[in-house]
Write a protein that holds these residues in place. Structure first.
Motif, PDB file in Angstrom:
ATOM      1  N   ILE A 210       0.840  -1.204   0.000  1.00 14.66           N
ATOM      2  CA  ILE A 210       0.000   0.000   0.000  1.00 14.66           C
ATOM      3  C   ILE A 210       0.871   1.248   0.000  1.00 14.66           C
ATOM      4  N   ALA A 211       1.880   1.276   0.866  1.00 16.09           N
ATOM      5  CA  ALA A 211       2.758   2.447   0.954  1.00 16.09           C
ATOM      6  C   ALA A 211       3.491   2.682  -0.358  1.00 16.09           C
TER       7      ALA A 211
ATOM      8  N   ILE B 250      -2.489   6.179   2.788  1.00 12.42           N
ATOM      9  CA  ILE B 250      -1.901   4.933   3.293  1.00 12.42           C
ATOM     10  C   ILE B 250      -2.658   4.477   4.537  1.00 12.42           C
ATOM     11  N   ALA B 251      -2.862   5.393   5.478  1.00 12.04           N
ATOM     12  CA  ALA B 251      -3.575   5.065   6.716  1.00 12.04           C
ATOM     13  C   ALA B 251      -4.969   4.535   6.416  1.00 12.04           C
ATOM     14  N   ASN B 252      -5.684   5.204   5.522  1.00 13.66           N
ATOM     15  CA  ASN B 252      -7.047   4.792   5.184  1.00 13.66           C
ATOM     16  C   ASN B 252      -7.084   3.404   4.551  1.00 13.66           C
ATOM     17  N   GLU B 253      -6.176   3.162   3.631  1.00 13.26           N
ATOM     18  CA  GLU B 253      -6.188   1.870   2.938  1.00 13.26           C
ATOM     19  C   GLU B 253      -5.755   0.743   3.870  1.00 13.26           C
TER      20      GLU B 253
ATOM     21  N   HIS C 179      -6.198  -0.637  12.675  1.00 14.15           N
ATOM     22  CA  HIS C 179      -7.049   0.548  12.527  1.00 14.15           C
ATOM     23  C   HIS C 179      -6.237   1.805  12.801  1.00 14.15           C
ATOM     24  N   ILE C 180      -6.182   2.661  11.793  1.00 11.88           N
ATOM     25  CA  ILE C 180      -5.554   3.978  11.928  1.00 11.88           C
ATOM     26  C   ILE C 180      -6.652   4.988  11.605  1.00 11.88           C
TER      27      ILE C 180
ATOM     28  N   TYR D 295       4.421   4.251  12.882  1.00 13.56           N
ATOM     29  CA  TYR D 295       4.265   3.183  11.898  1.00 13.56           C
ATOM     30  C   TYR D 295       4.255   3.745  10.479  1.00 13.56           C
ATOM     31  N   LEU D 296       3.504   4.805  10.249  1.00 20.56           N
ATOM     32  CA  LEU D 296       3.442   5.414   8.916  1.00 20.56           C
ATOM     33  C   LEU D 296       4.794   5.977   8.503  1.00 20.56           C
TER      34      LEU D 296
END
Length: 93
Positions: free
Chosen positions: A35-36, A52-55, A63-64, A78-79
């Motif tokens: 994803i990133a 990225i967080a949403n996907e 869960h972000i 993490y991101l």
């Protein structure tokens, strides 16, 4: 206990829970990196972290929050680490 110690303890506990999720489902790492890579190569870099967080939230058990202002220290960490890994991969090519 000072507020900074309480904050550190909270972040450590959140990271511990997150690491447990990764150990229980190692596919999360692979999915998150995929994803990133995709999101960082598409569109605005400034909006990439939110995408990225949403996907990740939509496709894994992690869960972000959608709103970046609601991200915890562990979410941001993490991101940021995902972005660093992808940047380092790209630098190798």
């Amino acid at each position: 206990m000072s507020s900074s110690e309480i904050q550190k303890t909270r972040v450590i506990n959140e990271l511990r829970g997150f690491i447990k999720k990764l150990l229980q489902d190692p596919k999360i790492l692979e999915q998150s990196l995929e994803i990133a890579r995709r999101q960082l190569s598409e569109g605005s870099k400034s909006e990439a972290m939110a995408r990225i967080a949403n996907e990740i939230s939509d496709t894994t058990s992690v869960h972000i929050p959608e709103d970046p202002t609601e991200h915890s220290e562990a979410d941001r960490l993490y991101l940021e680490v995902l972005k660093e890994v992808v940047d380092e991969e790209q630098a190798l090519y």
